[in-house]
Scaffold this motif. Sequence first.
Motif, PDB file in Angstrom:
ATOM      1  N   SER A  70       0.859  -1.178   0.000  1.00  0.00           N
ATOM      2  CA  SER A  70       0.000   0.000   0.000  1.00  0.00           C
ATOM      3  C   SER A  70       0.897   1.230   0.000  1.00  0.00           C
ATOM      4  N   LEU A  84      -0.574  -7.395  -6.726  1.00  0.00           N
ATOM      5  CA  LEU A  84      -1.797  -7.981  -6.165  1.00  0.00           C
ATOM      6  C   LEU A  84      -1.602  -9.408  -5.662  1.00  0.00           C
ATOM      7  N   THR A 113      -5.974 -12.502   0.826  1.00  0.00           N
ATOM      8  CA  THR A 113      -5.681 -11.860  -0.444  1.00  0.00           C
ATOM      9  C   THR A 113      -5.301 -10.403  -0.217  1.00  0.00           C
ATOM     10  N   ALA A 115      -6.779  -7.833  -1.550  1.00  0.00           N
ATOM     11  CA  ALA A 115      -8.022  -7.095  -1.293  1.00  0.00           C
ATOM     12  C   ALA A 115      -8.444  -7.233   0.168  1.00  0.00           C
ATOM     13  N   GLU A 116      -8.350  -8.452   0.704  1.00  0.00           N
ATOM     14  CA  GLU A 116      -8.709  -8.673   2.108  1.00  0.00           C
ATOM     15  C   GLU A 116      -7.736  -7.961   3.040  1.00  0.00           C
ATOM     16  N   LEU A 125     -11.872  -0.599  -0.837  1.00  0.00           N
ATOM     17  CA  LEU A 125     -11.275  -0.851  -2.148  1.00  0.00           C
ATOM     18  C   LEU A 125     -11.579   0.270  -3.125  1.00  0.00           C
ATOM     19  N   HIS A 144      -8.022  -8.988 -10.046  1.00  0.00           N
ATOM     20  CA  HIS A 144      -8.357  -7.566 -10.174  1.00  0.00           C
ATOM     21  C   HIS A 144      -9.837  -7.278  -9.950  1.00  0.00           C
ATOM     22  N   PRO A 146     -12.083  -7.412  -7.534  1.00  0.00           N
ATOM     23  CA  PRO A 146     -12.618  -6.586  -6.435  1.00  0.00           C
ATOM     24  C   PRO A 146     -12.366  -5.089  -6.616  1.00  0.00           C
ATOM     25  N   PHE A 147     -11.443  -4.728  -7.526  1.00  0.00           N
ATOM     26  CA  PHE A 147     -11.072  -3.326  -7.690  1.00  0.00           C
ATOM     27  C   PHE A 147     -11.791  -2.771  -8.921  1.00  0.00           C
TER      28      PHE A 147
END
Length: 321
Positions: A70, A84, A113, A115-116, A125, A144, A146-147
Amino acid sequence: MCVSILSRVPLPSSIMSGLSTGPMLPPPSVDQPFIYVSALEGGNIHIPCDLVVDGGPQGESISCPSLAFSLRHSETKSWVVFDLGIRRDLEGYTPLAQERIKAMGFTPVVNQTVAESLVKGGVSLDQVENIIVSHLHWDHIGDHEPFTKATFVVGEGSRELLTTGYPVNPDSFFSSTALPLERTRFLSPSDFNLPIGPFPLALDYFGDGSMYIIDAPGHIEGHINILARTSSDGAWILLGGDSAHDYRLITGEKEVAHSVDLSGRVRCMHGNKEEAVENIARIRSLLGIPRVQVLIAHDSKWYEENKGSAFLPGVIPPLAL
């Protein structure tokens, strides 16, 4: 034993004296913006030792993270993600990729993941504006889906891998749907329009000297790294992706593995070993510059030592003066 891949001890004086500082990194400006860098869980894999370092023991492997990051701008608060990690559902990869994962004994495990990891760290997100992908290998592209609002950023060399990927070519290692093409920015050679430190080709991403995308050739087409300031007073971090798969390659203690099997197939973690070695040498020169950290995606030792505060919502601390 392959466990030596985890060793990170002070470098011998003979190696330290041989490190070239190369061109220095630019000093901070007044009120210099910088980047808050946090690690993200992205799954773990086993990598065969003899594929990583020259002379590595055959038949042994090491458990490695597939780190993602991040990146948050200190002033605009813009949120960027670098890589990712691994998909939890391996069926989402191409048939050839699934076959390779099994044949090589990578045995990926994804407890969380990317995302998680972001959500757990307190990030919606929808807040992620851009996702920079170091390259298109399966353990970095993740999922990709979830984004839904982010723009994806990749090197120009990734374009052909995507457009000729599976199912256009049923035998491709890469998937044509690995990224949402309608929301993907391909960085052209002209985008890398300035040098910084030892790197001849870089892009000042925010235009304020806080973060640079680095052209990092050798691994596969389109491979890029991130060089970011981590403080307003002169600290930096280089996120090296798959520039190297063992920190000892960065220090010069070990050499990149390269062999040819009985069938004539080249076994090397890099598509172009010579370019990869040159890129590693450029990264190595950063070790001679004060307050510069170098972190690669599969750094097991760093991962074991920094599982807590360096991961979102924590921040990787800048090196002190």
